[in-house]
Structure formats: structure tokens, C-alpha cells
Design an enzyme around this catalytic site. Structure first.
Site, short mmCIF file in Angstrom:
data_model
loop_
_atom_site.label_atom_id
_atom_site.label_comp_id
_atom_site.label_asym_id
_atom_site.label_seq_id
_atom_site.Cartn_x
_atom_site.Cartn_y
_atom_site.Cartn_z
N HIS A 1 -7.48 -6.74 1.06
CA HIS A 1 -6.36 -5.80 1.09
C HIS A 1 -5.25 -6.25 2.04
CE1 HIS A 1 -4.48 -1.98 0.25
NE2 HIS A 1 -4.40 -1.69 1.54
N SER B 1 0.84 -1.19 0.00
CA SER B 1 0.00 0.00 0.00
C SER B 1 0.89 1.26 0.00
CB SER B 1 -0.96 -0.05 1.20
OG SER B 1 -2.05 0.83 1.04
#
Length: 257
Positions: A234, A93
Site C-alpha cells: 500500500h 488513498s
């Protein structure tokens, strides 16, 4: 460099390792997960887990809100160690963006680059999706309610943190600062890629938090590109089986045959 990293326990600093691998955190993230991975790498790989200001043992320090300043400071403090032996970066990320930008900065200013970039769970820097994200309302102008809604929409904050108001208050300054680093991030692709190292990308197969435009990552380097999809959303990398596969892939890429 010591103020930035947690090294694996008992690791010898005698120059015996053949490569240094640096782990960069996601937005609001710390060192815990990556520290737990360190013991599974071969001794030939020196594992360094980066802790940014504003969290864990650097809790009292002011977090960065400007990505360019962070990259310049990282380069200044890391450069001597990066010139000694081959190195590689992993980032998930926000950490993926930090890893990529630091690699570009090192190549541009010092003509060195990672042996490999391991990236995960992020939209490419030259993607139209990334440019659309820049047009969102600035993070520092959001009300607390709007900010929490943004966190839920992004899907990058663990649900157990979002569900605990007192715990969330501790994390908000750090998370907000991390998001501010990315709120104006997005750029046009250069005519020729800045870096030429291999890029290995990992992605959660069920990550619905944002279209990460994986295709756009294929253009960031003139070197080979590989992608590995793993089960989960995620935070797929928090699953033990996925972590094992990622560690194996990174170790194989960095261990001389």
C-alpha cells in the site's frame, strides 16, 4: 490558499510556472514525503503540498470529519489560484478520493477541471467494493480495540506507528477523522462522467490491504485512463525507485512537448 499548502523551497511566485500540481495526503498522512519530491520536478511545475487540519503545523486545528464540507472549503480557498493557470492533483488513498471529488466539484460549479488527475491506492467511487465498505460499523462507534483492528485490516497505517502506543495516541484523532470522511462514501455512477480530464492511476503491485477495483476507475472520466503498477504494498510510493518513476511520469504528463 496559503494556510493549506507548503510550497517547494525557493520557488518563485512570479507566474513563471506553466502548471500547478497539488498533492493531497492519505488518511492520517502529512506533507513530509511529498515535500521531499518537490525538488525533483522541473521549474515549470509549481508543486503545492496540501496539509489538512489536525496534523503538523495545523495540529491544533480540528480535523474534518465530513468530506463534502472539506471539498467545499478547498474549492473556496483554492479557486483563484486554479483559475490562473493549468493545474493537476495527485492523491494517494484518501488523497485520491479528495482529488477526484474536488475535480468533480470544480467542473460542476465552475466549469474548470485539472489538466490531469494522478490517483493512487484507492477504491473507485462507483465501485461495488466501495459500497460494501460503507456498510461497515461507523468509525465513531468503534471501541479503541476495534478501531486499531480496523487500522490493521485496512493496511493504510505504517507498522512503526501501530507498534508505538504513545505515538499512536497522537495520530488516532486525525486518522479517525479521516476515516469518518469516507465511512459513508460511495455513489452510483452518473449517466455521463462529470470530468473529461486524463486519469493516471498508480498502484502497488503487492497491495493486499483491499481490492481497489482498478477497473472502476476507468469510468470516472471520459478522458484517457492509464495505470502503472509498481513494486510494493500500500505504501509502495515510499520506495525511492518507485517515487522516481512516479515523478517522471507526472512531469512528462504536465510538461508541454
Amino acid at each position: 490558499m496559503d494556510k493549506w499548502v507548503c510550497r517547494r523551497r525557493g520557488q518563485q511566485q512570479t507566474g513563471d510556472s506553466s502548471c500547478r500540481l497539488f498533492f493531497f495526503p492519505w488518511g492520517g498522512g502529512g506533507t513530509g514525503l511529498y515535500n521531499s519530491w518537490a525538488k525533483f520536478f522541473p521549474e515549470s511545475i509549481e508543486v503545492n503540498v496540501v496539509c489538512l487540519p489536525g496534523r503538523e503545523f495545523r495540529f491544533k486545528e480540528t480535523p474534518y470529519t465530513n468530506l463534502d464540507v472539506l471539498i467545499a472549503d478547498l474549492c473556496k480557498d483554492f479557486l483563484p489560484s486554479l483559475q490562473e493557470k493549468p493545474f493537476a492533483f495527485f492523491g494517494h488513498s484518501l488523497g485520491a478520493i479528495i482529488s477526484f471529488e474536488l475535480a468533480c466539484y470544480l467542473k460542476t460549479h465552475h466549469n474548470i477541471e485539472p489538466a490531469c488527475l494522478f490517483l493512487s491506492g484507492a477504491t473507485g467511487p462507483y465501485s461495488k467494493v466501495r459500497q460494501e465498505m460503507v456498510s461497515d460499523k461507523p468509525v465513531d462507534q468503534l471501541t479503541e480495540e476495534e478501531f486499531l483492528q480496523k487500522l490493521e485490516k485496512l493496511g493504510g497505517t505504517p507498522k512503526d506507528v501501530l507498534a508505538q502506543p504513545n505515538l499512536l495516541k497522537l495520530f488516532i484523532p486525525c486518522i479517525k477523522a479521516d476515516l469518518m470522511m469516507l465511512q459513508h462514501y460511495g455513489k452510483e455512477a452518473p449517466a455521463v462522467p462529470i470530468i473529461s480530464c486524463p486519469v493516471n492511476f498508480f498502484e502497488g503491485a503487492e497491495d493486499t490491504s483491499r481490492d481497489h477495483d482498478i477497473e472502476s476507475w476507468k469510468t470516472v472520466s471520459s478522458g484517457p485512463f492509464n495505470i502503472q503498477y509498481l513494486p510494493g504494498g500500500h505504501f509502495y510510493l515510499q520506495q525511492r525507485d518507485n517515487a522516481g518513476k512516479m515523478i517522471k511520469s507526472m512531469a512528462e504528463a504536465l510538461t508541454p512537448s
